[in-house]
Design a protein around this motif. Structure first.
Motif, PDB file in Angstrom:
ATOM      1  N   ALA A 265       0.841  -1.207   0.000  1.00  0.00           N
ATOM      2  CA  ALA A 265       0.000   0.000   0.000  1.00  0.00           C
ATOM      3  C   ALA A 265       0.867   1.245   0.000  1.00  0.00           C
ATOM      4  CB  ALA A 265      -0.931  -0.007   1.199  1.00  0.00           C
ATOM      5  N   ARG A 266       1.949   1.207   0.775  1.00  0.00           N
ATOM      6  CA  ARG A 266       2.852   2.361   0.848  1.00  0.00           C
ATOM      7  C   ARG A 266       3.604   2.582  -0.462  1.00  0.00           C
ATOM      8  NH1 ARG A 266       5.424   1.602   6.947  1.00  0.00           N
ATOM      9  NH2 ARG A 266       3.615   2.451   8.085  1.00  0.00           N
ATOM     10  N   LYS A 267       3.930   1.487  -1.144  1.00  0.00           N
ATOM     11  CA  LYS A 267       4.631   1.594  -2.433  1.00  0.00           C
ATOM     12  C   LYS A 267       3.752   2.239  -3.508  1.00  0.00           C
ATOM     13  CE  LYS A 267       7.666  -2.413  -1.778  1.00  0.00           C
ATOM     14  NZ  LYS A 267       7.941  -3.809  -2.215  1.00  0.00           N
ATOM     15  N   ASN A 268       2.420   2.038  -3.349  1.00  0.00           N
ATOM     16  CA  ASN A 268       1.488   2.557  -4.354  1.00  0.00           C
ATOM     17  C   ASN A 268       1.053   3.998  -4.094  1.00  0.00           C
ATOM     18  OD1 ASN A 268       1.476   0.124  -5.761  1.00  0.00           O
ATOM     19  ND2 ASN A 268      -0.144  -0.734  -4.457  1.00  0.00           N
ATOM     20  N   ILE A 269       1.521   4.554  -2.970  1.00  0.00           N
ATOM     21  CA  ILE A 269       1.150   5.941  -2.647  1.00  0.00           C
ATOM     22  C   ILE A 269       1.873   6.907  -3.583  1.00  0.00           C
ATOM     23  CG2 ILE A 269       1.289   7.761  -0.899  1.00  0.00           C
ATOM     24  CD1 ILE A 269       0.883   5.624   1.226  1.00  0.00           C
TER      25      ILE A 269
END
Length: 269
Positions: A265-269
């Motif tokens: 999820a953090r990588k897709n921010i």
């Protein structure tokens, strides 16, 4: 886009007449059975659906939900009219009078160039209005059915307005930490009543931290809940793709999957 006044008036009174008919002799059995008390759940539900529509960012959805909420206002006014208490015209006049009275910087000779000045003026005017004299404390006037997080933030704002507030964010953080320690102590003592009280104090201090940083605590928690639900569903989906049942997985396995979903999820921010 400017609303046509004649059209608005016509549609408004069409709505009033519609509700009068629904409540009339040959109207709807369900509508005729309702009263202010039985409609309370629907008023709350429609209000939250408006909030959901705002969060969705979809204009058509917001339009629909505002229509449903508007109907509730018409409904309550018709019930009051039948009881010869008041009608929709009384409600509108009261609203107009109140808004004009509380905006003397727009409709009068007063001045207010900032939002802060407007709020101060608003509060000063409220104190002079009928009904306000019943409030003996700075923290009186809290809606009884307001959700707890909102009520906590509102009472803290009321206290802050009269100077009962922290001066520095570090003091607020220290208070949260202090309450956390008291929760730990209560758990160690295994005193149920003390645990309940200290957890309540901790929650209240966290709300205060949010308020101090000018965040809406209710909104923050909603976002966190939706984030949890989204991540949990992704865990379920990943397990299903492997032919696994979530109930059969160890907490260690689930925790590892949670961290994986969190990192993605953090990588897709």
């Amino acid at each position: 886009m400017r609303v046509k006044k004649d059209t608005s008036i016509s549609l408004f009174y069409d709505m009033v007449e519609l509700m009068e008919r629904l409540r009339g002799k040959d109207g709807c059995p369900w509508d005729k059975e309702q009263n202010h008390v039985t409609l309370k759940p629907y008023l709350v539900e429609e209000t939250y659906e408006v909030i959901d529509a705002i969060d969705s960012g979809i204009p058509d959805k917001l339009k629909e939900e505002l229509a449903d909420l508007f109907l509730q206002i018409i409904f309550h006014c018709q019930i009051a009219r039948e009881k010869k208490e008041f009608d929709i015209n009384d409600v509108m006049k009261l609203c107009l009078d109140k808004m004009m009275r509380r905006h003397p910087h727009v409709f009068g000779d007063s001045t207010a160039s900032t939002s802060e000045e407007v709020v101060q003026q608003w509060e000063a005017i409220k104190k002079q209005e009928k009904g306000y004299e019943e409030r003996k404390s700075a923290v009186d006037g809290l809606p009884k059915h307001l959700p707890a997080l909102q009520k906590a933030q509102k009472v803290q704002k009321k206290a802050a307005k009269v100077g009962f507030d922290w001066k520095d964010i570090n003091d607020v953080i220290a208070k949260v930490e202090e309450e956390m320690e008291e929760v730990k102590e209560a758990i160690a003592k295994k005193e149920t009543k003390d645990m309940e009280e200290e957890i309540g104090d901790l929650l209240f201090s966290v709300v205060n931290l949010s308020r101090f940083l000018q965040f809406d605590t209710e909104n923050i928690l909603h976002k966190t809940i939706y984030k949890f639900v989204d991540r949990f569903k992704k865990i379920e989906k990943e397990l299903a793709s492997c032919g696994k049942d979530i109930e059969q997985c160890s907490i260690e396995e689930l925790d590892a999957l949670w961290n994986k979903v969190k990192m993605n999820a953090r990588k897709n921010i």
